[in-house]
Every structure is written in C-alpha cells, then in structure tokens.
Motif scaffolding. Structure first.
Motif, PDB file in Angstrom:
ATOM      1  N   THR A  33       2.348  -2.193   1.800  1.00 28.51           N
ATOM      2  CA  THR A  33       1.678  -1.054   1.612  1.00 28.51           C
ATOM      3  C   THR A  33       1.325  -0.773   0.239  1.00 28.51           C
ATOM      4  OG1 THR A  33       3.162   0.239   3.257  1.00 28.51           O
ATOM      5  CG2 THR A  33       2.120   1.604   1.491  1.00 28.51           C
TER       6      THR A  33
ATOM      7  N   LEU B  80      -3.049   3.836   6.185  1.00 31.29           N
ATOM      8  CA  LEU B  80      -1.690   3.463   6.301  1.00 31.29           C
ATOM      9  C   LEU B  80      -0.954   4.411   7.321  1.00 31.29           C
ATOM     10  CD1 LEU B  80      -0.914   3.350   2.376  1.00 31.29           C
ATOM     11  CD2 LEU B  80      -0.731   1.595   4.018  1.00 31.29           C
ATOM     12  N   ARG B  81      -1.498   5.557   7.699  1.00 33.22           N
ATOM     13  CA  ARG B  81      -0.993   6.361   8.833  1.00 33.22           C
ATOM     14  C   ARG B  81      -1.222   5.606  10.180  1.00 33.22           C
ATOM     15  NH1 ARG B  81      -3.134  10.852   5.738  1.00 33.22           N
ATOM     16  NH2 ARG B  81      -4.976  10.921   7.155  1.00 33.22           N
TER      17      ARG B  81
ATOM     18  N   GLY C 284       3.047  -7.166   6.306  1.00 37.22           N
ATOM     19  CA  GLY C 284       3.556  -5.966   6.557  1.00 37.22           C
ATOM     20  C   GLY C 284       4.121  -5.787   8.057  1.00 37.22           C
TER      21      GLY C 284
ATOM     22  N   GLU D 250       7.121  -2.997   8.424  1.00 35.14           N
ATOM     23  CA  GLU D 250       6.335  -1.981   7.796  1.00 35.14           C
ATOM     24  C   GLU D 250       5.182  -1.416   8.566  1.00 35.14           C
ATOM     25  OE1 GLU D 250       6.742  -3.160   3.353  1.00 35.14           O
ATOM     26  OE2 GLU D 250       5.181  -1.745   3.014  1.00 35.14           O
ATOM     27  N   PHE D 251       4.726  -2.462   9.304  1.00 35.64           N
ATOM     28  CA  PHE D 251       3.522  -2.070  10.014  1.00 35.64           C
ATOM     29  C   PHE D 251       3.577  -2.097  11.435  1.00 35.64           C
ATOM     30  CE2 PHE D 251       0.786  -3.389   6.045  1.00 35.64           C
ATOM     31  CZ  PHE D 251       1.006  -2.328   5.291  1.00 35.64           C
TER      32      PHE D 251
ATOM     33  N   PHE E 179      -1.657  -3.049  -0.191  1.00 33.30           N
ATOM     34  CA  PHE E 179      -2.815  -2.771   0.363  1.00 33.30           C
ATOM     35  C   PHE E 179      -3.684  -1.647  -0.290  1.00 33.30           C
ATOM     36  CE2 PHE E 179      -5.092   0.236   2.862  1.00 33.30           C
ATOM     37  CZ  PHE E 179      -6.548  -0.493   3.390  1.00 33.30           C
ATOM     38  N   ARG E 180      -2.933  -0.783  -0.832  1.00 31.02           N
ATOM     39  CA  ARG E 180      -3.429   0.040  -1.850  1.00 31.02           C
ATOM     40  C   ARG E 180      -4.126  -0.408  -2.997  1.00 31.02           C
ATOM     41  NH1 ARG E 180      -2.369   5.172  -0.987  1.00 31.02           N
ATOM     42  NH2 ARG E 180      -0.356   6.065   0.092  1.00 31.02           N
TER      43      ARG E 180
ATOM     44  N   THR F  89      -7.543   4.896   2.363  1.00 36.01           N
ATOM     45  CA  THR F  89      -6.074   4.311   2.219  1.00 36.01           C
ATOM     46  C   THR F  89      -5.194   5.071   3.159  1.00 36.01           C
ATOM     47  OG1 THR F  89      -6.790   3.265   0.209  1.00 36.01           O
ATOM     48  CG2 THR F  89      -4.315   3.317   0.780  1.00 36.01           C
ATOM     49  N   ASN F  90      -4.954   6.412   2.592  1.00 35.72           N
ATOM     50  CA  ASN F  90      -3.795   7.150   3.394  1.00 35.72           C
ATOM     51  C   ASN F  90      -4.138   6.903   4.918  1.00 35.72           C
ATOM     52  OD1 ASN F  90      -2.730   7.548   0.910  1.00 35.72           O
ATOM     53  ND2 ASN F  90      -3.478   9.612   0.825  1.00 35.72           N
TER      54      ASN F  90
ATOM     55  N   SER G  67      -4.055   6.538  13.637  1.00 38.24           N
ATOM     56  CA  SER G  67      -3.581   7.347  12.484  1.00 38.24           C
ATOM     57  C   SER G  67      -3.208   8.558  12.849  1.00 38.24           C
ATOM     58  CB  SER G  67      -4.753   7.227  11.388  1.00 38.24           C
ATOM     59  OG  SER G  67      -5.690   8.347  11.654  1.00 38.24           O
TER      60      SER G  67
END
Lengths: 210, 210
Positions: free
Chosen positions: A97, A205-206, A154, A159-160, A100-101, A201-202, B207
């Motif tokens: 995560t 990630l969602r 991830g 995590e993903f 990626f950011r 990005t957010n 998302s």
C-alpha cells in the motif's frame, strides 16, 4: 554506467564500440540537450547541433541515425530520471500500500518538477509520447511493470483482493494514473496536481481492498 | 422548450422577452452553429455572422453581448445533448450500479459521436472547457450532481460502501472519469475509448463495494 543503460534503450543507434565512442555520444547528447532546451526540439537541425559542438554533421551521423535518435537518447534520460526517483522512493516503502502511494506520488512530483524547471526538455518528452517513440513506450512499460510487481506483492501479503484478474487490475490502475504520469496529458492537469493524485490513490486503494 | 432551457444556461445574454425574441435568438444561434461548423469558432466574426443571416451587427448585439455569448449558447446545446442522452439512459437503469455504468458509457459514446460527426462544433466545446466558460462549468456541475445522486442511492440501497465521506467518493470518481468526459482531454484518449471506460467503470465499482 548511466550512459550505457541509456544507449541500451535507444534502438536506432549503433552499438557500443568502447569508452572513447561512448564519451563522444555523451558529448553529442549533452550538447543536444543544451541546444533543445534553448531552441526547442523541432526548431533545431542536426547542422545546428554540429556547429554548436564543433563536429561535422557526417561525424554526428556516425553515432546517431537521425535527430530523433538523439531526441530519444535525451528522452530516455529524462524519463529515467523519473523512474530512478520512483525506484528510490519505492525502496523505502514499508508495505505494498505504501509502495503504491509512493510510486504515484513520486512519479507526479518528479514529472511536475521537470515540467516547471526545464519546460523545453519536458516538451520533448511530451512530443515523444505523442509520436509514440520507443523511449516513451519503454517508460510506460516500466510503470506497468512496477505497478504489476506492487499489486502482486500486495495480493501475496493478503493486503489486496485477488478475485479480479491481475492484468485487468493493473491495466485499470494504469488508466486512472495515466492523466498524471503521461507527460502529454499532465500538461492539461497541472492545476489539480496537488490534490488529484492523492484522491485517485485513495480510490485505487479502496478498489484493491480484499 | 429546448431553446428555453438553453437560454437559461447562458449567463451573459439578455433575458427572455417573449416568443418573437426567442425565435430571433434561435435563428442567430442556428446560423452561428452552421457558420462555426464550416469556418471554426475562432475564425468567424460577428460581422461574418450578421452577413450570413442578413441581420445588422447592431441587431445581433441586441440579443448577444459578444461572440462568446453566442458560442456559449451553442456549447450549452452541445453539452445538453450529451446530458439529455445520459438522463434518458440512466432512467432505464435498474440499480445504482447499472445507472453508474450507463452514465459513464453514454457520456463517452455521445461525446465521441459528436466528436466524429461535427468536429468543428466539438472544438467549440473543447475550447469552452479550456477557457472555463460558464457553459462548460455547468456541464461539469451536472455530471458531478448526477454522480452524487447515483452514489447516494447506492449507499442507501446498501450497494455501495458508506465509510468514505460522500464528497470524497464523488470527487475521486469524477477525477478518474474526467479524461473521458472532458472534451479537451477526450481528444487525447480517442484511441482507447472503446475499452478504457469499461475498465475504469469496473475499477470504480470495486472501489464502491461495501
């Protein structure tokens, strides 16, 4: 070392012939970079360059097939400066995560920095994307590969999510990053460059949440 | 009816004065549309228009403050043609997910259709976005509002997650749709217009998963 790796990415040029030739290539690329950043890529001819360095045109053609080949060598340097900064930043990431950011943020920040500090050089990069030069294609491939690696890690770390085919995930994320990492499109998005990448990005990630 | 609603969205023009005036306004806008689509917005002057319709320049200025005001009226029509098609498509959607898909897909399809069928008119739309005309701003607001409504309904129906602040969700989704719904950016993305919106839609829906 740096010049070597650049040459490898410049398909239309002749291959390495030893240290002396490398240093001539470097001198040509350096002079061209100077020249383009003053007069622009499109307005400069190989004759102009030859005059500026004090070489004959024929001698320059021994090292580069065309003006575009010189342009590509410069572009590769520009774009490698971005990917180097990104690799450096990613290597400090603690989780996929976080990586990626860092990847998205650093790509945009370095591109914007280049845009504002050396506009004419940036213009060559934008031009190379519009004209689909191999250097621009190599840059895009590099971003996709980096992205693929982060997503894979991830997924392995839990995590993903893993339901979506990996290629689809990577491609879709590349598409939403593109307006901010593609030099041609970034020019139109400069006024939202401070906020938009974080928001995107957010969202990404969602979309990656397991 | 149609012309009325258009006039309402054109701030720099004088207000309605009755049916006769409306029909004059319509004639001017229609003639300008013809003219611009042949000669382009930037090359046409109000004098050219006046000659083409057989009105005096002064008479045209009784109805529109400037060439831009006429351009805006045309833009509003173009952009309303898109939002009308989108509303129609959304009304047939069965769920918020379906409505989101329809919204994005129809916006892109209608924009691309307009781009290929009336390139010069489309250019006015792109120009209006670059110059931040009120007509372009109204279009963006309309997309954001529609998006907000779909997301809200999806949250209420339990189809979409509710943890993220609604404004952040809507803004981020707008950002990733923008390269395909903003006429200025869409021009650069035409070669991936068949596939990219679907990929981005799927990412957005992931998302939004609760």
């Amino acid at each position: 070392m740096y010049a070597d790796s650049m040459n490898d990415k410049t398909p239309n040029t002749q291959h390495a012939r030893g240290p002396a030739d490398h240093s001539v290539r470097d001198r040509i690329v350096e002079a061209a970079r100077e020249h383009f950043s003053h007069y622009g890529y499109e307005k400069t001819t190989v004759s102009d360059l030859a005059k500026a360095i004090g070489f004959s045109k024929a001698y320059i053609y021994k090292f580069f097939d065309s003006k575009q080949a010189i342009g590509q060598a410069i572009c590769s340097r520009c774009l490698s400066a971005i990917t180097d900064a990104v690799s450096e930043s990613i290597s400090q990431g603690t989780t996929p995560t976080d990586r990626f950011r860092r990847m998205f943020e650093t790509t945009v920040a370095t591109s914007v920095h280049m845009f504002f500090n050396d506009r004419k050089l940036y213009d060559i990069a934008a031009y190379s994307v519009a004209e689909k030069w191999p250097s621009a294609q190599a840059y895009e491939d590099h971003i996709r590969k980096t992205l693929m690696q982060i997503i894979r890690e991830g997924r392995e770390a839990g995590e993903f999510e893993r339901k979506t085919p990996l290629d689809d995930t990577v491609h879709a994320i590349f598409l939403v990053m593109e307006p901010y990492v593609n030099p041609l499109l970034l020019q139109h998005n400069l006024d939202q460059v401070d906020e938009a990448p974080r928001q995107i990005t957010n969202l990404v990630l969602r979309s990656l949440a397991p």
